[in-house]
Design an enzyme around this catalytic site. Structure first.
Site, PDB file in Angstrom:
ATOM      1  N   GLY A 129       0.805  -1.254  -0.122  1.00 15.22           N
ATOM      2  CA  GLY A 129       0.068   0.002   0.068  1.00 15.22           C
ATOM      3  C   GLY A 129       0.961   1.277  -0.110  1.00 15.22           C
ATOM      4  O   GLY A 129       2.007   0.989  -0.051  1.00 15.22           O
ATOM      5  N   GLN A 130       0.130   2.450   0.035  1.00 16.91           N
ATOM      6  CA  GLN A 130       0.899   3.686  -0.056  1.00 16.91           C
ATOM      7  C   GLN A 130       1.891   3.801   0.948  1.00 16.91           C
ATOM      8  O   GLN A 130       3.152   4.182   0.824  1.00 16.91           O
ATOM      9  CB  GLN A 130      -0.089   4.789  -0.146  1.00 16.91           C
ATOM     10  CG  GLN A 130      -1.069   5.015  -1.443  1.00 16.91           C
ATOM     11  CD  GLN A 130      -1.862   6.173  -1.023  1.00 16.91           C
ATOM     12  OE1 GLN A 130      -1.072   7.276  -1.587  1.00 16.91           O
ATOM     13  NE2 GLN A 130      -2.872   6.316  -0.781  1.00 16.91           N
TER      14      GLN A 130
ATOM     15  N   ALA B  70      -5.411  -2.206   5.446  1.00 13.08           N
ATOM     16  CA  ALA B  70      -6.959  -1.971   5.744  1.00 13.08           C
ATOM     17  C   ALA B  70      -7.469  -2.132   4.558  1.00 13.08           C
ATOM     18  O   ALA B  70      -7.004  -1.742   3.323  1.00 13.08           O
ATOM     19  CB  ALA B  70      -6.897  -0.517   6.345  1.00 13.08           C
ATOM     20  N   TYR B  71      -8.874  -2.376   4.776  1.00 14.10           N
ATOM     21  CA  TYR B  71      -9.933  -2.311   3.691  1.00 14.10           C
ATOM     22  C   TYR B  71     -10.136  -0.673   3.415  1.00 14.10           C
ATOM     23  O   TYR B  71     -10.966  -0.084   4.368  1.00 14.10           O
ATOM     24  CB  TYR B  71     -11.049  -2.793   4.190  1.00 14.10           C
ATOM     25  CG  TYR B  71     -12.048  -3.110   3.023  1.00 14.10           C
ATOM     26  CD1 TYR B  71     -12.581  -4.334   2.666  1.00 14.10           C
ATOM     27  CD2 TYR B  71     -12.732  -1.874   2.672  1.00 14.10           C
ATOM     28  CE1 TYR B  71     -13.505  -4.412   1.717  1.00 14.10           C
ATOM     29  CE2 TYR B  71     -13.763  -2.176   1.544  1.00 14.10           C
ATOM     30  CZ  TYR B  71     -14.221  -3.399   0.915  1.00 14.10           C
ATOM     31  OH  TYR B  71     -14.992  -3.516   0.233  1.00 14.10           O
ATOM     32  N   THR B  72      -9.585  -0.220   2.461  1.00 16.70           N
ATOM     33  CA  THR B  72      -9.525   1.286   2.143  1.00 16.70           C
ATOM     34  C   THR B  72     -10.531   1.897   1.184  1.00 16.70           C
ATOM     35  O   THR B  72     -10.724   2.946   1.037  1.00 16.70           O
ATOM     36  CB  THR B  72      -8.257   1.845   1.867  1.00 16.70           C
ATOM     37  OG1 THR B  72      -7.817   1.329   0.649  1.00 16.70           O
ATOM     38  CG2 THR B  72      -7.136   1.579   3.157  1.00 16.70           C
TER      39      THR B  72
ATOM     40  N   THR C 180      -7.566   6.621  10.810  1.00 15.65           N
ATOM     41  CA  THR C 180      -8.377   7.913   9.965  1.00 15.65           C
ATOM     42  C   THR C 180      -8.960   8.652  10.439  1.00 15.65           C
ATOM     43  O   THR C 180      -9.573   8.575  11.704  1.00 15.65           O
ATOM     44  CB  THR C 180      -8.876   6.812   8.981  1.00 15.65           C
ATOM     45  OG1 THR C 180      -9.797   7.930   8.027  1.00 15.65           O
ATOM     46  CG2 THR C 180     -10.198   5.935   9.548  1.00 15.65           C
ATOM     47  N   ASP C 181      -9.071  10.046   9.862  1.00 19.19           N
ATOM     48  CA  ASP C 181      -9.955  10.896  10.038  1.00 19.19           C
ATOM     49  C   ASP C 181     -11.255  10.562  10.035  1.00 19.19           C
ATOM     50  O   ASP C 181     -12.316  11.187  10.644  1.00 19.19           O
ATOM     51  CB  ASP C 181      -9.528  12.186   9.082  1.00 19.19           C
ATOM     52  CG  ASP C 181      -9.764  11.687   7.602  1.00 19.19           C
ATOM     53  OD1 ASP C 181      -9.092  10.660   7.297  1.00 19.19           O
ATOM     54  OD2 ASP C 181     -10.607  12.293   6.836  1.00 19.19           O
TER      55      ASP C 181
ATOM     56  N   TYR D 210     -16.582   2.152   6.302  1.00 18.81           N
ATOM     57  CA  TYR D 210     -15.187   2.521   6.486  1.00 18.81           C
ATOM     58  C   TYR D 210     -14.840   2.879   7.950  1.00 18.81           C
ATOM     59  O   TYR D 210     -14.085   2.280   8.722  1.00 18.81           O
ATOM     60  CB  TYR D 210     -14.523   3.133   5.414  1.00 18.81           C
ATOM     61  CG  TYR D 210     -13.178   3.323   5.712  1.00 18.81           C
ATOM     62  CD1 TYR D 210     -12.305   2.630   5.671  1.00 18.81           C
ATOM     63  CD2 TYR D 210     -12.793   4.755   5.906  1.00 18.81           C
ATOM     64  CE1 TYR D 210     -10.819   2.701   5.705  1.00 18.81           C
ATOM     65  CE2 TYR D 210     -11.379   5.063   6.032  1.00 18.81           C
ATOM     66  CZ  TYR D 210     -10.441   4.255   5.877  1.00 18.81           C
ATOM     67  OH  TYR D 210      -9.118   4.532   6.131  1.00 18.81           O
TER      68      TYR D 210
ATOM     69  N   LEU E 200      -5.723 -10.231   7.037  1.00 20.93           N
ATOM     70  CA  LEU E 200      -6.204  -9.482   7.992  1.00 20.93           C
ATOM     71  C   LEU E 200      -7.720 -10.167   8.662  1.00 20.93           C
ATOM     72  O   LEU E 200      -7.946 -10.286   9.856  1.00 20.93           O
ATOM     73  CB  LEU E 200      -6.861  -8.237   7.954  1.00 20.93           C
ATOM     74  CG  LEU E 200      -5.547  -6.992   7.660  1.00 20.93           C
ATOM     75  CD1 LEU E 200      -5.962  -5.697   7.377  1.00 20.93           C
ATOM     76  CD2 LEU E 200      -4.489  -6.894   8.962  1.00 20.93           C
TER      77      LEU E 200
HETATM   78  N1  NAP Z   1      -5.602   6.420   1.775  1.00 25.47           N
HETATM   79  C1  NAP Z   1      -5.969   7.450   2.547  1.00 25.47           C
HETATM   80  O1  NAP Z   1      -6.368   8.532   2.439  1.00 25.47           O
HETATM   81  C2  NAP Z   1      -6.155   7.153   4.082  1.00 25.47           C
HETATM   82  C3  NAP Z   1      -6.610   8.181   4.953  1.00 25.47           C
HETATM   83  C4  NAP Z   1      -6.549   8.085   6.221  1.00 25.47           C
HETATM   84  C5  NAP Z   1      -6.198   6.723   6.940  1.00 25.47           C
HETATM   85  N2  NAP Z   1      -5.642   5.795   5.886  1.00 25.47           N
HETATM   86  C6  NAP Z   1      -5.137   4.698   6.592  1.00 25.47           C
HETATM   87  O2  NAP Z   1      -3.947   4.443   6.243  1.00 25.47           O
HETATM   88  C7  NAP Z   1      -3.465   3.162   6.229  1.00 25.47           C
HETATM   89  C8  NAP Z   1      -2.792   2.978   4.844  1.00 25.47           C
HETATM   90  O3  NAP Z   1      -3.560   3.339   3.869  1.00 25.47           O
HETATM   91  P1  NAP Z   1      -3.035   3.375   2.329  1.00 25.47           P
HETATM   92  O4  NAP Z   1      -3.740   4.351   1.623  1.00 25.47           O
HETATM   93  O5  NAP Z   1      -1.499   3.042   2.523  1.00 25.47           O
HETATM   94  O6  NAP Z   1      -3.898   1.976   1.821  1.00 25.47           O
HETATM   95  P2  NAP Z   1      -3.672   1.324   0.548  1.00 25.47           P
HETATM   96  O7  NAP Z   1      -2.666   1.828  -0.549  1.00 25.47           O
HETATM   97  O8  NAP Z   1      -5.348   1.295  -0.103  1.00 25.47           O
HETATM   98  O9  NAP Z   1      -3.198  -0.184   0.678  1.00 25.47           O
HETATM   99  C9  NAP Z   1      -4.079  -0.990   1.669  1.00 25.47           C
HETATM  100  C10 NAP Z   1      -2.956  -2.181   1.850  1.00 25.47           C
HETATM  101  O10 NAP Z   1      -3.816  -2.975   2.764  1.00 25.47           O
HETATM  102  C11 NAP Z   1      -3.579  -4.506   2.029  1.00 25.47           C
HETATM  103  N3  NAP Z   1      -4.862  -5.145   2.425  1.00 25.47           N
HETATM  104  C12 NAP Z   1      -6.175  -4.806   2.278  1.00 25.47           C
HETATM  105  N4  NAP Z   1      -7.095  -5.913   2.704  1.00 25.47           N
HETATM  106  C13 NAP Z   1      -6.141  -6.564   3.435  1.00 25.47           C
HETATM  107  C14 NAP Z   1      -6.377  -7.993   3.998  1.00 25.47           C
HETATM  108  N5  NAP Z   1      -7.733  -8.457   4.203  1.00 25.47           N
HETATM  109  N6  NAP Z   1      -5.555  -8.617   4.379  1.00 25.47           N
HETATM  110  C15 NAP Z   1      -4.197  -8.020   4.310  1.00 25.47           C
HETATM  111  N7  NAP Z   1      -3.993  -7.083   3.616  1.00 25.47           N
HETATM  112  C16 NAP Z   1      -4.824  -6.364   3.115  1.00 25.47           C
HETATM  113  C17 NAP Z   1      -3.460  -4.231   0.666  1.00 25.47           C
HETATM  114  O11 NAP Z   1      -3.056  -5.300  -0.055  1.00 25.47           O
HETATM  115  P3  NAP Z   1      -3.267  -5.822  -1.556  1.00 25.47           P
HETATM  116  O12 NAP Z   1      -2.228  -4.744  -2.251  1.00 25.47           O
HETATM  117  O13 NAP Z   1      -3.000  -7.021  -1.551  1.00 25.47           O
HETATM  118  O14 NAP Z   1      -4.730  -5.167  -1.775  1.00 25.47           O
HETATM  119  C18 NAP Z   1      -2.598  -2.967   0.721  1.00 25.47           C
HETATM  120  O15 NAP Z   1      -1.201  -3.353   1.012  1.00 25.47           O
HETATM  121  C19 NAP Z   1      -4.580   2.469   6.427  1.00 25.47           C
HETATM  122  O16 NAP Z   1      -4.793   1.958   7.834  1.00 25.47           O
HETATM  123  C20 NAP Z   1      -5.991   3.216   6.042  1.00 25.47           C
HETATM  124  O17 NAP Z   1      -7.024   3.004   6.849  1.00 25.47           O
HETATM  125  C21 NAP Z   1      -5.476   6.122   4.615  1.00 25.47           C
END
Ligand code: NAP
Length: 303
Positions: A16-17, A65-67, A106-107, A130, A42
């Site tokens: 993920g990011q 996370a499930y994003t 998250t916010d 979410y 997860l």
């Molecule tokens: N993106 C945002 O704007 C945002 C804002 C606030 C908070 N956050 C939080 O920041 C964190 C990181 O977000 P991100 O943007 O880096 O997320 P992301 O780019 O969407 O990546 C999500 C990651 O979680 C993995 N994943 C999803 N479901 C899974 C499961 N059931 N079991 C194992 N791995 C799983 C994905 O694997 P795959 O590659 O296999 O799908 C990927 O590595 C998360 O906790 C998110 O809730 C994100």
């Protein structure tokens, strides 16, 4: 064989990011082990317990996370399994192993009705699946492992994965005009800066059992509406020869989505500064870096 001074860290969400940036930036003192979703889902609490107990990890970082915010509205069970049950399993297993857990949140745990920036102990009141599932994860972490940091962030962007900067630059290639929501405000935040923050917190938690614990907010400094954010992205893109569509401000009511979003997503990062000495960069500086990286990679692709 790794040196005994190298500490093994278990990381989820490495594709993920945020997770990818943690892997890229981790100093040599940490060996980051990042199983893929296929290797560790997860939703598999037993597999999480087994893996955490299988070797002497120094800490666990849960970035996965499930994003998919909109999809979560109709995929409730899967979202809760990943965002609440998974963190619960990690919290129990890390408590058992007596190691710290850094959990990203998250916010969206807030409803966005506050007039001002959210601080850590403002009441949570998620308005979608979410946010509710992530709040469930926070509660589980807080309850099971006292040695935790819950790091809430928002509006995450990077040169990789799915995010607003990449979406805007992609749409700009085919559209001369865009309509972007102007009545939701937040703090655009670089995945690189979140990763640096996680690594700073990790180093302290691993070295010091008395390191501060609890909920923290981390976002880049400043604020914007999505519309202002888009205009800034195109200003930066224009300086690098990329297309710059006209951006029209619209209200949320003209851009309906399955999940409601908080109108105010602004987070106050003062507690992290006080407890961990971390001062966020202005978001424009962080975003400019991302736009520059994406513009450079586009130029390389051109014949
Ligand atoms: N993106 C945002 O704007 C945002 C804002 C606030 C908070 N956050 C939080 O920041 C964190 C990181 O977000 P991100 O943007 O880096 O997320 P992301 O780019 O969407 O990546 C999500 C990651 O979680 C993995 N994943 C999803 N479901 C899974 C499961 N059931 N079991 C194992 N791995 C799983 C994905 O694997 P795959 O590659 O296999 O799908 C990927 O590595 C998360 O906790 C998110 O809730 C994100």
């Amino acid at each position: 064989m790794s040196s005994p001074d190298v500490r093994q860290i278990l990381l989820t969400g490495g594709s993920g990011q945020v997770g990818a940036e943690i892997i890229r930036l981790a100093p040599a003192q940490f060996q980051i082990v990042a199983p893929s979703r296929a290797q560790l889902d997860l939703s598999d609490a037993a597999a999480i317990s087994r893996l955490v107990a299988s070797q002497p990890w120094a800490a666990v970082i849960n970035c996965a996370a499930y994003t998919a915010v909109d999809k979560a509205e109709s995929d409730v069970v899967t979202a809760w399994a990943a965002n609440a049950m998974g963190p619960a399993a990690f919290a129990q297993a890390t408590a058992q192993a007596q190691i710290p857990l850094i959990h990203i949140s998250t916010d969206y745990v807030f409803d966005g009705s506050k007039d001002g920036f959210y601080v850590e102990d403002d009441p949570v009141a998620p308005i979608g699946v979410y946010g509710a599932s992530k709040e469930g994860g926070e509660q589980a972490v807080r309850t099971a492992n006292p040695r935790h940091v819950i790091l809430r962030t928002a509006w995450v962007v990077s040169p990789h994965g799915a995010n607003f900067v990449k979406t805007m630059l992609r749409l700009a290639e085919s559209r001369p005009e865009l309509r972007v929501v102007a009545d939701q405000r937040g703090c655009p935040t670089s995945a690189t800066d979140i990763a640096q923050t996680v690594l700073t917190v990790l180093a302290r938690m691993v070295a010091d059992p008395e390191a501060p614990t609890g909920a923290y907010h981390f976002v880049n400094e400043g604020e914007a509406s999505w519309c202002e954010f888009a205009r800034e992205i195109f200003r930066m893109a224009g300086e690098r020869g990329l297309p710059t569509p006209v951006v029209h401000a619209i209200p949320t009511s003209e851009y309906p989505t399955p999940a409601r979003r908080p109108a105010n997503s602004r987070l106050d990062a003062g507690k992290l500064r006080r407890d961990y000495g971390i001062t966020p960069r202005p978001w424009r500086v962080a975003v400019e870096e991302i736009v520059a990286t994406l513009a450079a990679s586009r130029q390389k692709q051109e014949p």
